[in-house]
Design a protein around this motif. Structure first.
Motif, PDB file in Angstrom:
ATOM      1  N   ILE A 101       1.729  16.395 -15.218  1.00 29.91           N
ATOM      2  CA  ILE A 101       0.788  16.787 -13.974  1.00 29.91           C
ATOM      3  C   ILE A 101      -0.719  16.807 -14.353  1.00 29.91           C
ATOM      4  CG2 ILE A 101       2.583  17.722 -12.816  1.00 29.91           C
ATOM      5  CD1 ILE A 101       1.008  20.640 -13.300  1.00 29.91           C
ATOM      6  N   LYS A 102      -1.734  16.703 -13.610  1.00 28.27           N
ATOM      7  CA  LYS A 102      -3.186  16.864 -13.732  1.00 28.27           C
ATOM      8  C   LYS A 102      -3.385  18.190 -12.954  1.00 28.27           C
ATOM      9  CE  LYS A 102      -7.582  14.570 -13.328  1.00 28.27           C
ATOM     10  NZ  LYS A 102      -8.334  13.339 -12.874  1.00 28.27           N
ATOM     11  N   HIS A 103      -3.895  19.178 -13.618  1.00 27.48           N
ATOM     12  CA  HIS A 103      -4.359  20.295 -12.910  1.00 27.48           C
ATOM     13  C   HIS A 103      -5.650  20.523 -13.310  1.00 27.48           C
ATOM     14  CE1 HIS A 103      -4.320  24.322 -11.208  1.00 27.48           C
ATOM     15  NE2 HIS A 103      -4.542  24.809 -12.326  1.00 27.48           N
ATOM     16  N   GLU A 104      -6.907  20.628 -12.463  1.00 32.73           N
ATOM     17  CA  GLU A 104      -8.285  21.063 -12.580  1.00 32.73           C
ATOM     18  C   GLU A 104      -8.761  20.240 -13.845  1.00 32.73           C
ATOM     19  OE1 GLU A 104      -8.710  25.148 -12.998  1.00 32.73           O
ATOM     20  OE2 GLU A 104      -8.025  25.500 -11.263  1.00 32.73           O
ATOM     21  N   GLY A 105      -8.406  18.853 -13.659  1.00 32.80           N
ATOM     22  CA  GLY A 105      -8.971  18.023 -14.743  1.00 32.80           C
ATOM     23  C   GLY A 105      -8.381  17.782 -16.227  1.00 32.80           C
ATOM     24  N   SER A 106      -7.350  18.621 -16.302  1.00 36.77           N
ATOM     25  CA  SER A 106      -6.581  18.313 -17.355  1.00 36.77           C
ATOM     26  C   SER A 106      -5.283  18.092 -17.251  1.00 36.77           C
ATOM     27  CB  SER A 106      -6.550  19.643 -18.368  1.00 36.77           C
ATOM     28  OG  SER A 106      -7.848  20.194 -18.649  1.00 36.77           O
ATOM     29  N   TYR A 107      -4.433  17.257 -18.046  1.00 36.53           N
ATOM     30  CA  TYR A 107      -3.267  16.452 -17.963  1.00 36.53           C
ATOM     31  C   TYR A 107      -2.248  17.568 -18.792  1.00 36.53           C
ATOM     32  CZ  TYR A 107      -4.757  12.638 -15.797  1.00 36.53           C
ATOM     33  OH  TYR A 107      -5.382  11.517 -15.055  1.00 36.53           O
ATOM     34  N   TYR A 108      -1.046  18.145 -18.207  1.00 33.15           N
ATOM     35  CA  TYR A 108      -0.106  18.923 -18.961  1.00 33.15           C
ATOM     36  C   TYR A 108       1.268  18.383 -18.955  1.00 33.15           C
ATOM     37  CZ  TYR A 108      -3.734  22.353 -18.173  1.00 33.15           C
ATOM     38  OH  TYR A 108      -5.059  23.055 -18.039  1.00 33.15           O
ATOM     39  N   TYR A 109       1.947  18.125 -20.134  1.00 36.64           N
ATOM     40  CA  TYR A 109       3.208  17.623 -19.992  1.00 36.64           C
ATOM     41  C   TYR A 109       4.197  18.586 -20.122  1.00 36.64           C
ATOM     42  CZ  TYR A 109       7.003  14.740 -22.058  1.00 36.64           C
ATOM     43  OH  TYR A 109       8.081  14.361 -22.071  1.00 36.64           O
ATOM     44  N   PHE A 110       5.120  18.521 -19.406  1.00 43.08           N
ATOM     45  CA  PHE A 110       6.322  19.419 -19.234  1.00 43.08           C
ATOM     46  C   PHE A 110       7.625  18.591 -19.878  1.00 43.08           C
ATOM     47  CE2 PHE A 110       3.239  21.042 -16.406  1.00 43.08           C
ATOM     48  CZ  PHE A 110       3.205  22.441 -16.547  1.00 43.08           C
ATOM     49  N   GLU A 122       0.775  -1.165   0.261  1.00 41.65           N
ATOM     50  CA  GLU A 122       0.100  -0.169  -0.053  1.00 41.65           C
ATOM     51  C   GLU A 122       0.871   1.257  -0.025  1.00 41.65           C
ATOM     52  OE1 GLU A 122      -3.493   0.152  -0.110  1.00 41.65           O
ATOM     53  OE2 GLU A 122      -3.512  -1.861  -0.240  1.00 41.65           O
ATOM     54  N   PRO A 123       0.691   2.332  -0.729  1.00 40.24           N
ATOM     55  CA  PRO A 123       1.569   3.409  -0.792  1.00 40.24           C
ATOM     56  C   PRO A 123       1.117   3.967   0.618  1.00 40.24           C
ATOM     57  CG  PRO A 123      -0.651   3.632  -2.105  1.00 40.24           C
ATOM     58  CD  PRO A 123      -0.614   2.392  -1.671  1.00 40.24           C
ATOM     59  N   THR A 124       2.385   4.849   0.840  1.00 39.90           N
ATOM     60  CA  THR A 124       2.318   5.563   2.141  1.00 39.90           C
ATOM     61  C   THR A 124       1.777   7.054   1.669  1.00 39.90           C
ATOM     62  OG1 THR A 124       4.485   6.475   1.497  1.00 39.90           O
ATOM     63  CG2 THR A 124       4.487   4.695   2.924  1.00 39.90           C
ATOM     64  N   PRO A 125       0.990   7.802   2.774  1.00 41.20           N
ATOM     65  CA  PRO A 125       0.186   8.931   2.398  1.00 41.20           C
ATOM     66  C   PRO A 125       1.227   9.789   1.702  1.00 41.20           C
ATOM     67  CG  PRO A 125      -0.071   7.961   4.734  1.00 41.20           C
ATOM     68  CD  PRO A 125       0.967   7.340   4.165  1.00 41.20           C
ATOM     69  N   SER A 126       2.165   9.930   1.920  1.00 44.92           N
ATOM     70  CA  SER A 126       3.216  10.860   1.227  1.00 44.92           C
ATOM     71  C   SER A 126       3.715  10.443  -0.133  1.00 44.92           C
ATOM     72  CB  SER A 126       4.283  11.176   1.984  1.00 44.92           C
ATOM     73  OG  SER A 126       5.325  10.161   2.175  1.00 44.92           O
ATOM     74  N   ALA A 127       3.507   9.190  -0.338  1.00 47.69           N
ATOM     75  CA  ALA A 127       3.986   8.700  -1.702  1.00 47.69           C
ATOM     76  C   ALA A 127       2.974   9.206  -2.843  1.00 47.69           C
ATOM     77  CB  ALA A 127       4.136   7.073  -1.630  1.00 47.69           C
ATOM     78  N   PRO A 128       3.403   9.343  -4.069  1.00 47.66           N
ATOM     79  CA  PRO A 128       2.341   9.736  -5.071  1.00 47.66           C
ATOM     80  C   PRO A 128       1.729   8.247  -5.560  1.00 47.66           C
ATOM     81  CG  PRO A 128       4.932   9.954  -6.041  1.00 47.66           C
ATOM     82  CD  PRO A 128       4.797   9.529  -4.455  1.00 47.66           C
ATOM     83  N   ILE A 129       0.478   8.624  -5.967  1.00 47.87           N
ATOM     84  CA  ILE A 129      -0.103   7.255  -6.601  1.00 47.87           C
ATOM     85  C   ILE A 129      -0.397   7.353  -8.053  1.00 47.87           C
ATOM     86  CG2 ILE A 129      -2.436   5.945  -6.416  1.00 47.87           C
ATOM     87  CD1 ILE A 129      -2.654   7.083  -3.427  1.00 47.87           C
ATOM     88  N   PHE A 130       0.397   6.762  -8.786  1.00 50.98           N
ATOM     89  CA  PHE A 130       0.319   6.609 -10.012  1.00 50.98           C
ATOM     90  C   PHE A 130      -0.784   5.442 -10.615  1.00 50.98           C
ATOM     91  CE2 PHE A 130       4.498   8.074  -9.166  1.00 50.98           C
ATOM     92  CZ  PHE A 130       4.556   9.254  -9.779  1.00 50.98           C
ATOM     93  N   ARG A 131      -1.511   5.897 -11.529  1.00 56.04           N
ATOM     94  CA  ARG A 131      -2.369   4.796 -12.075  1.00 56.04           C
ATOM     95  C   ARG A 131      -2.735   5.129 -13.424  1.00 56.04           C
ATOM     96  NH1 ARG A 131      -8.431   6.590 -12.132  1.00 56.04           N
ATOM     97  NH2 ARG A 131      -7.979   8.652 -11.228  1.00 56.04           N
ATOM     98  N   PHE A 132      -2.733   3.988 -14.183  1.00 52.08           N
ATOM     99  CA  PHE A 132      -2.868   4.303 -15.857  1.00 52.08           C
ATOM    100  C   PHE A 132      -4.265   4.801 -15.915  1.00 52.08           C
ATOM    101  CE2 PHE A 132      -4.246   2.495 -19.676  1.00 52.08           C
ATOM    102  CZ  PHE A 132      -3.170   2.787 -20.709  1.00 52.08           C
TER     103      PHE A 132
END
Length: 140
Positions: free
Chosen positions: A123-132, A83-93
């Motif tokens: 990153i996902k911001h307000e429902g949209s994904y942005y690629y840097f 299980e991910p720790t609360p501070s770990a990012p959760i990645f999902r397809f």
């Protein structure tokens, strides 16, 4: 059971054994008329669409499968993810686009890109994904 799987019985009746260098125990009594418990019940569930509503890997990674059938899942090649720790990012397809979304040297702003994208972050911001993107626009 596969290969050199060693099964032991704990006092509670759970079946235990070594898999992926760890001691794991199947501990499940679904109280079926057939009387199958522990590893036998886990195997019966894995083999039944009525019991297992999701693919084996997903079932084995879910809290029920990883809690009650870790030995059986491991022996079938599905070691439950921690299980991910609360501070770990959760990645999902989320979704896979069948063709390239950003085409190097064809998408606006990539015309001078010589080596493709060396890295970056989405990153996902307000429902949209942005690629840097991180890339070199010249020779190193």
């Amino acid at each position: 059971l596969t290969g050199s799987a060693l099964l032991l019985l704990r006092a509670s009746g759970s079946q235990c054994g070594e898999c992926a260098s760890e001691r794991r125990c199947d501990d499940w009594n679904p109280q079926w008329p057939s009387g199958e418990v522990d590893s036998a019940a886990c195997m019966a569930c894995i083999g039944s669409e009525d019991c297992m509503a999701s693919p084996m890997e997903e079932w084995c990674s879910a809290s029920f499968g990883s809690s009650h059938c870790p030995l059986t899942c491991c022996q079938r090649g599905h070691v439950p993810r921690p299980e991910p720790t609360p501070s770990a990012p959760i990645f999902r397809f989320v979704h896979e686009e069948p063709r390239a979304v950003i085409k190097v040297r064809q998408t606006l702003g990539t015309e001078d890109n010589l080596f493709g994208f060396e890295g970056g972050r989405a990153i996902k911001h307000e429902g949209s994904y942005y690629y840097f993107a991180a890339e070199m626009f010249g020779f190193p």
